[in-house]
Scaffold this motif. Structure first.
Motif, PDB file in Angstrom:
ATOM      1  N   ASN A  91      -8.496 -13.123 -57.457  1.00 32.08           N
ATOM      2  CA  ASN A  91      -8.550 -14.506 -57.585  1.00 32.08           C
ATOM      3  C   ASN A  91      -7.228 -15.073 -58.381  1.00 32.08           C
ATOM      4  N   ASP A  92      -6.751 -14.141 -59.264  1.00 28.24           N
ATOM      5  CA  ASP A  92      -5.504 -14.407 -59.856  1.00 28.24           C
ATOM      6  C   ASP A  92      -4.279 -14.395 -58.909  1.00 28.24           C
ATOM      7  N   THR A 142      -5.960 -23.329 -58.739  1.00 28.23           N
ATOM      8  CA  THR A 142      -7.526 -22.705 -59.103  1.00 28.23           C
ATOM      9  C   THR A 142      -7.393 -21.701 -60.033  1.00 28.23           C
ATOM     10  N   SER A 143      -8.389 -21.085 -60.573  1.00 29.06           N
ATOM     11  CA  SER A 143      -8.365 -20.083 -61.542  1.00 29.06           C
ATOM     12  C   SER A 143      -9.274 -19.015 -61.213  1.00 29.06           C
ATOM     13  N   ASP A 144      -9.198 -17.960 -61.867  1.00 27.15           N
ATOM     14  CA  ASP A 144     -10.252 -16.770 -61.758  1.00 27.15           C
ATOM     15  C   ASP A 144     -11.639 -17.356 -62.342  1.00 27.15           C
ATOM     16  N   GLU A 145     -11.404 -18.145 -63.434  1.00 28.22           N
ATOM     17  CA  GLU A 145     -12.742 -18.716 -64.356  1.00 28.22           C
ATOM     18  C   GLU A 145     -13.640 -19.499 -63.330  1.00 28.22           C
ATOM     19  N   TRP A 146     -12.727 -20.658 -62.703  1.00 32.92           N
ATOM     20  CA  TRP A 146     -13.595 -21.581 -61.711  1.00 32.92           C
ATOM     21  C   TRP A 146     -14.091 -20.804 -60.673  1.00 32.92           C
ATOM     22  N   ALA A 175     -14.959 -17.692 -60.433  1.00 36.19           N
ATOM     23  CA  ALA A 175     -16.182 -16.779 -60.947  1.00 36.19           C
ATOM     24  C   ALA A 175     -17.208 -17.439 -61.349  1.00 36.19           C
ATOM     25  N   ALA A 176     -17.037 -18.760 -61.801  1.00 39.04           N
ATOM     26  CA  ALA A 176     -18.135 -19.557 -62.297  1.00 39.04           C
ATOM     27  C   ALA A 176     -19.017 -20.225 -61.338  1.00 39.04           C
ATOM     28  N   ARG A 177     -18.180 -20.586 -60.337  1.00 35.07           N
ATOM     29  CA  ARG A 177     -18.939 -21.468 -59.201  1.00 35.07           C
ATOM     30  C   ARG A 177     -19.371 -20.536 -58.147  1.00 35.07           C
ATOM     31  N   ARG A 193     -14.744 -12.584 -57.321  1.00 32.16           N
ATOM     32  CA  ARG A 193     -13.810 -11.889 -57.929  1.00 32.16           C
ATOM     33  C   ARG A 193     -12.437 -11.363 -57.363  1.00 32.16           C
ATOM     34  N   ASP A 202     -19.156 -10.281 -55.533  1.00 27.10           N
ATOM     35  CA  ASP A 202     -18.076 -10.362 -56.272  1.00 27.10           C
ATOM     36  C   ASP A 202     -16.865  -9.472 -55.820  1.00 27.10           C
TER      37      ASP A 202
END
Ligand code: ACO
Length: 330
Positions: free
Chosen positions: A27-28, A36-40, A42-44, A48, A283
């Motif tokens: 994601n990074d 975008t971001s790893d957080e977005w 992974a959360a949605r 990974r 993931d």
């Protein structure tokens, strides 16, 4: 293919295999080129990272590796196989089919080989067809593969789709057996929802003048797809239980299509299934479409989580729309 006499009637999984291309895109990595971001992600989605096929590495190459591993696990050689079916929506070429290319790469000829295109439900559809062949006594075994190179048709600048998909393949060898194996399969489709998740590039429809890469990418109404997926998977899971007179508590493992962790959790909740009895691999490889269910199954078998005799519920939902399930004793 001569009908067998006094034949066993169940199709049982004799071996599983899977393959992921070497290159991993995290994601990074994606966040370096798109907003975008790893957080977005992974959360949605729970994703990974995803694997991306190398240049020149085709769906048939991924399928071949998965097939070899499944054959090894089954203790069989390719020349014993009587039927090859590949679920894919990203064939190497329009024709010959990816299944015939895999057959040739396995160094065998003669048995029937064909593709099934049901988008993310491709493996469930292919498994269903192979199960019918075995149950009818037409063949004694079958190699069933789900393989995709979805990243070949992604717009890497579109954050709404680029973050979701990856490449990969999984396979099973099915064998006729007098002991219970696949108990039931169910397939469904609703072609009226085709536009919500599609790749509009045409053959008989024709290529538009000046059509470029922008015309061959996956297009998706994510929210709508999400809602339909959850609803369809709920009903197909109920359908499988009802058809077999089985209580949800009897299922040892849910092996769902690996598209989105939130969709998986919704189905698990409906089944009152604790997440430690749900196989989650999304993931590690994102949505590999037809590859996803057999990849998850193989991972669960090889990690020792799934054991012989356990009851498994496999399900998938994808473009078309298509959806389906398979309930089996491993
Ligand atoms: N990074 C950061 N922000 C993003 C990204 C991204 N990669 N993608 C979209 N956003 C933004 C949107 O632009 C939107 O911004 P806005 O509010 O300013 O307009 C916001 O995030 C929310 O967008 P939504 O689309 O509402 O987000 P949602 O929670 O629905 O998640 C997702 C989107 C992950 C695509 C979800 O709808 C989904 O998983 N749908 C199912 C699709 C799927 O899995 N398809 C695969 C094939 S079918 C199958 O296999 C089941």
């Amino acid at each position: 293919m001569q009908p067998m006499t006094g034949a066993p009637i169940f199709a049982r999984i004799a071996g599983t295999g899977s393959y992921l291309p070497e290159r991993i895109v995290t994601n990074d990595d994606l966040a370096k080129t798109i907003d975008t971001s790893d957080e977005w992600i992974a959360a949605r989605t729970g994703i990974r990272q995803r694997h991306v096929a190398a240049e020149g590495e085709c769906t048939s190459d991924l399928a071949l590796e998965a097939a070899k591993r499944a054959l090894d696990a089954a203790g069989m050689s390719a020349d014993e196989i009587e039927l090859i079916i590949v679920g894919t929506t990203t064939p190497d070429v329009i024709f010959p089919s990816t299944a015939t290319i895999v057959q040739s790469k396995l160094g065998v000829a003669g048995c029937p080989a064909f593709d099934v295109n049901a988008a993310c439900s491709g493996f469930i559809y292919a498994l269903t067809v192979a199960d019918k062949f075995i149950r009818s006594g037409s063949v004694r075994n079958a190699l069933v593969i789900g393989a995709e190179t979805l990243t070949r048709m992604l717009d890497w600048t579109d954050r709404t789709t680029a973050v979701l998909f990856g490449d990969g393949a999984g396979a099973v060898v099915l064998k006729a057996d007098s002991e219970t194996g696949i108990l039931s399969t169910h397939m469904h489709a609703d072609g009226s929802k085709g536009d919500l998740l599609h790749n509009p590039v045409g053959v008989s429809k024709g290529f538009l003048p000046g059509e470029d890469r922008a015309g061959v990418v996956v297009k998706m109404a994510g929210n709508e797809v999400f809602k339909h997926a959850v609803k369809a998977l709920d009903s197909v899971v109920e359908e499988a239980l009802e058809a077999n007179g089985i209580d949800r508590s009897e299922i040892d493992w849910l092996i769902p299509h690996q598209a989105n962790l939130r969709i998986i959790e919704a189905t698990a909740k409906r089944l009152h299934m604790p997440m430690d009895h749900v196989v989650v691999t999304v993931d590690k490889h994102g949505n590999t479409s037809s590859g996803s269910v057999p990849l998850a199954l193989d991972e669960a078998v090889r990690s020792g989580r799934v054991a012989r005799g356990q009851l498994l519920l496999l399900e998938a939902f994808g473009g078309g729309f298509t959806w389906g399930s398979a309930l089996l004793r491993y």
